[in-house]
Design an enzyme around this catalytic site. Structure first.
Site, PDB file in Angstrom:
ATOM      1  N   ASP A 395      71.716  92.803 -42.649  1.00  0.00           N
ATOM      2  CA  ASP A 395      71.318  92.470 -44.007  1.00  0.00           C
ATOM      3  C   ASP A 395      70.147  91.488 -44.022  1.00  0.00           C
ATOM      4  O   ASP A 395      70.004  90.645 -43.140  1.00  0.00           O
ATOM      5  CB  ASP A 395      72.514  91.846 -44.735  1.00  0.00           C
ATOM      6  CG  ASP A 395      72.205  91.475 -46.165  1.00  0.00           C
ATOM      7  OD1 ASP A 395      71.907  92.389 -46.950  1.00  0.00           O
ATOM      8  OD2 ASP A 395      72.262  90.278 -46.492  1.00  0.00           O
ATOM      9  N   GLU A 448      67.977  96.414 -42.977  1.00  0.00           N
ATOM     10  CA  GLU A 448      67.573  96.354 -44.379  1.00  0.00           C
ATOM     11  C   GLU A 448      66.339  95.456 -44.413  1.00  0.00           C
ATOM     12  O   GLU A 448      66.441  94.232 -44.414  1.00  0.00           O
ATOM     13  CB  GLU A 448      68.675  95.773 -45.260  1.00  0.00           C
ATOM     14  CG  GLU A 448      68.319  95.849 -46.740  1.00  0.00           C
ATOM     15  CD  GLU A 448      68.764  94.634 -47.539  1.00  0.00           C
ATOM     16  OE1 GLU A 448      68.757  94.737 -48.774  1.00  0.00           O
ATOM     17  OE2 GLU A 448      69.078  93.592 -46.959  1.00  0.00           O
TER      18      GLU A 448
END
Length: 717
Positions: A395, A448
């Site tokens: 993330d 991401e």
């Protein structure tokens, strides 16, 4: 005879909980034994020769006296109850020199089985070994129900080489709730801290750590995987475990209940993988797991860690891969967590210009510190090995790569070269990819990452970050921006659907329609589509079909597959009742068929990351908002023609060039009646004629239903 009495200052430090080296003064030595048991009425030493009382050396619970032999037990009178137990301070150091050396240099790849709480047997006695990294603390104690949460009872031994504190507490076992009590470098008492390496945490809002039988949670046998996932079908269903489906009373499902319902659903829908929003323990459910504190513990409300391990195994038994979102960028400021853990900026940067995220009110991991890198590296390996996950989706990579990420010009510190790149984070991610490749072959790392940072999916040894895939956030934003426009204005946004192919092969991409697009007032996917209800569904069918046939692996957040109207709410179940309505059921059926087509047709997946797998046929017909392209698979496999009409106007006889003449089958039509469409199209078959178009010698006149995507393949294929 030598004087064995303690200096008054040492006694005061013990009884006041300030002594930093309890093993130097407690336990057996020189034929005597000394114990500190606040609250005890009396203590006896029990050996094979019998029992002998210890004298009270201080009313706060310090007892001492002669020791006839070893081994021995302590018989403690707690005023109404009597306890017999081994003396904590009679046990030797526990961590070996190799462990300490690896911890010290930040290369211990089994940190989750080294630090933390682990049941074991020491000198024939069952108990729990605790170990904690807190190099700047003046004193550290384990506290829990087993010692009345009294930090004076079980202060730990400091292993100076690694800044690690350790202790063995006999007769303790799985299920015990504990925390650590620390004095900061100035001797001030800190809030009780949860164990950073705990394998299980209490259900929030409780914040304790729980002892787990870690030896019983053995890593599963590695799962056989096809080589080169970039050449395989890769279709991901993104799930928030707490809200995919709930019980009748709005209760969350357990890991076992989730497995019973989720696995057959996802496999039945034809997805190849399920991706969970972070399952790591987190104090606030509204963070969806993106502000975790338990980097080694599955989130407690769903059940114990062994049940989560079983969920992953059940997914594998069903042929479903498991991806876990993982957050090494930042952590919340909760006082029981990592923030100023030993009274200093231990896990985070000391300077807020490096160490504080204003966007999320979180602290940033100091990836320039070897022990912090080791902690996170160990966490990554833990989820891939111990739980058997197939991939980690990392993330907020963009926030890790740039020191000025979301900061005013005067609120960040340049790197050593004066630049904005975060060299420590880059080095960490490269090292992570090398460790995973060596330690967990076949496991994947997915980024991401929302910027144009070069080489995200290039190997670390070649100067890249080493990820296997990167989320294509640009494609997602551009295409959604296009689809949100009324069709009459789409001609002016035509590049939103085509620009992604300019850079499509610069990285190995995954096309995401993630949870981020259906929260914070953004509405749902179906809610973004223009027009009346019929046109909204037609738009969404055409768009998802365009996505599934476009180069790049696929990811769809739960609820998008049946067009949930409501924006996602993490405290409620998806609106499954909508499937009683034909348009929603039709869209779900279409997604199921798209996944089947995607898996079965090599042209739609085998060359996803190779420019040889794609060719535009109609690129610039912005007046009609028509797009057409060819997808190619390995030699000997048939190509696929994809045509999208993004206006509600049916195009009759729309001529499109083809690489070969003869019959072509219409194998997919998003406007099919079974999907909720108008059932217009080409009757399942067309015949190309020798009429040049779009650089080909053959072409065909197609009927393009309004707001539709078609897929055609050569009939002989």
């Amino acid at each position: 005879m030598a004087d064995t009495s303690l200096h008054p200052d040492a006694v005061a430090a013990l009884v006041e909980g300030r002594h930093g080296d309890p093993f130097a003064v407690l336990g057996p030595r020189d034929g005597r034994v000394r114990v500190l048991l606040p609250g005890a009425r009396g203590v006896e030493v029990v050996t094979r020769k019998g029992a002998a009382p210890l004298s009270q050396a201080h009313p706060a619970g310090l007892f001492e006296g002669p020791l006839a032999e070893t081994p021995y037990l302590l018989r403690i009178d707690w005023g109404g109850t009597t306890q017999e137990v081994e003396d904590v301070y009679a046990f030797p150091p526990l961590l070996g020199e190799l462990d300490l050396h690896l911890l010290g240099e930040g290369t211990h790849q089994d940190i989750g089985r080294c630090l933390g709480a682990h049941p074991c047997v020491v000198e024939g006695v069952r108990g729990v070994r605790f170990a904690l990294w807190a190099p700047n603390a003046r004193r550290v104690s384990v506290v829990g129900d087993f010692n009345g949460w009294d930090g004076r009872r079980n202060p730990m031994r400091l292993r100076h080489e690694a800044g690690v504190w350790e202790i063995f507490i006999p007769r303790l076992g799985p299920g015990a709730i504990y925390k650590f009590e620390l004095l900061d470098p100035n001797g001030s008492l800190l809030p009780l801290k949860a164990d950073p390496c705990a394998w299980q945490a209490e259900v929030p809002p409780a914040t304790g750590s729980i002892v787990v039988d870690t030896a019983a949670i053995r890593p599963p046998k590695p799962r056989a995987r096809p080589p080169g996932m970039e050449n395989q079908p890769f279709s991901v269903y993104e799930v928030h475990a707490g809200s995919w489906m709930r019980g009748p009373d709005n209760s969350t499902l357990s890991w076992e209940e989730l497995g019973d319902k989720l696995i057959p659903y996802v496999t039945g829908m034809g997805f190849t993988h399920v991706e969970f929003l972070p399952v790591m323990a987190h104090p606030f459910g509204g963070s969806w797991g993106y502000q975790p504190l338990g980097q080694f513990a599955p989130h407690a409300p769903f059940g114990p860690p062994e049940h989560f391990q079983r969920l992953v195994a059940r997914c594998h038994e069903a042929g479903l891969g498991v991806i876990l979102d993982w957050v090494p960028a930042h952590f919340p400021t909760d006082t029981h967590g990592l923030a100023r853990f030993d009274g200093t900026a231990l896990y985070e940067h000391a300077d807020p210009r490096e160490g504080f995220h204003h966007d999320w009110n979180t602290l940033i991991f100091n990836l320039g510190r070897r022990e912090v890198r080791n902690f996170l590296m160990g966490s990554a390996v833990h989820w891939l090995e111990t739980y058997g996950a197939d991939a980690l989706r990392v993330d907020a990579v963009a926030s890790m790569l740039y020191r000025d990420y979301s900061r005013p010009h005067d609120q960040w510190i340049p790197n050593i070269h004066g630049g904005r790149e975060n060299l420590e984070s880059i080095s960490f991610l490269q090292e992570l990819s090398r460790v995973i490749a060596e330690r967990c072959p076949g496991k994947l790392l997915i980024a991401e990452e929302s910027t144009a940072f070069p080489g995200v999916t290039r190997k670390a040894d070649e100067g890249g970050l080493g990820f296997d895939f990167k989320w294509n956030m640009g494609w997602m934003h551009d295409t959604l921006h296009y689809m949100e426009r009324d069709p009459i204005y789409r001609q002016y946004q035509h590049g939103g659907m085509t620009f992604g192919m300019v850079y499509a092969f610069t990285e190995k991409f995954m096309l995401p329609l993630s949870h981020d697009e259906v929260v914070h007032g953004k509405g749902s996917l179906i809610g973004k589509m223009p027009g009346d209800d019929w046109q909204k569904f037609a738009n969404l069918r055409a768009y998802l079909s365009f996505m599934w046939t476009h180069p790049g692996k696929k990811l769809l957040f739960m609820g998008g597959e049946f067009a949930q109207w409501r924006e996602w709410n993490h405290d409620r179940s998806l609106d499954w009742h909508l499937l009683d309505q034909a348009p929603h059921a039709g869209l779900q059926r279409m997604l199921r068929d798209l996944n089947r087509l995607y898996r079965e047709m090599p042209a739609l997946h085998a060359l996803d990351c190779d420019p040889a797998g794609f060719r535009w046929v109609v690129l610039d017909d912005n007046a009609n908002s028509v797009f057409a392209f060819l997808r190619f698979g390995p030699e000997g496999t048939p190509p696929a023609l994809v045509v999208s009409n993004m206006t509600p106007v049916t195009r009759q006889g729309y001529r499109i060039g083809l690489p070969s003449g003869g019959a072509w089958r219409e194998v997919f039509n998003s406007d099919a009646g079974i999907y909720g469409g108008s059932n217009n199209g080409n009757g399942g078959m067309v015949h190309a004629v020798a009429e040049p178009a779009h650089g080909f010698d053959a072409s065909v006149g197609l009927e393009l239903p309004g707001l539709s995507t078609l897929v055609l393949v050569p009939a002989e294929g």
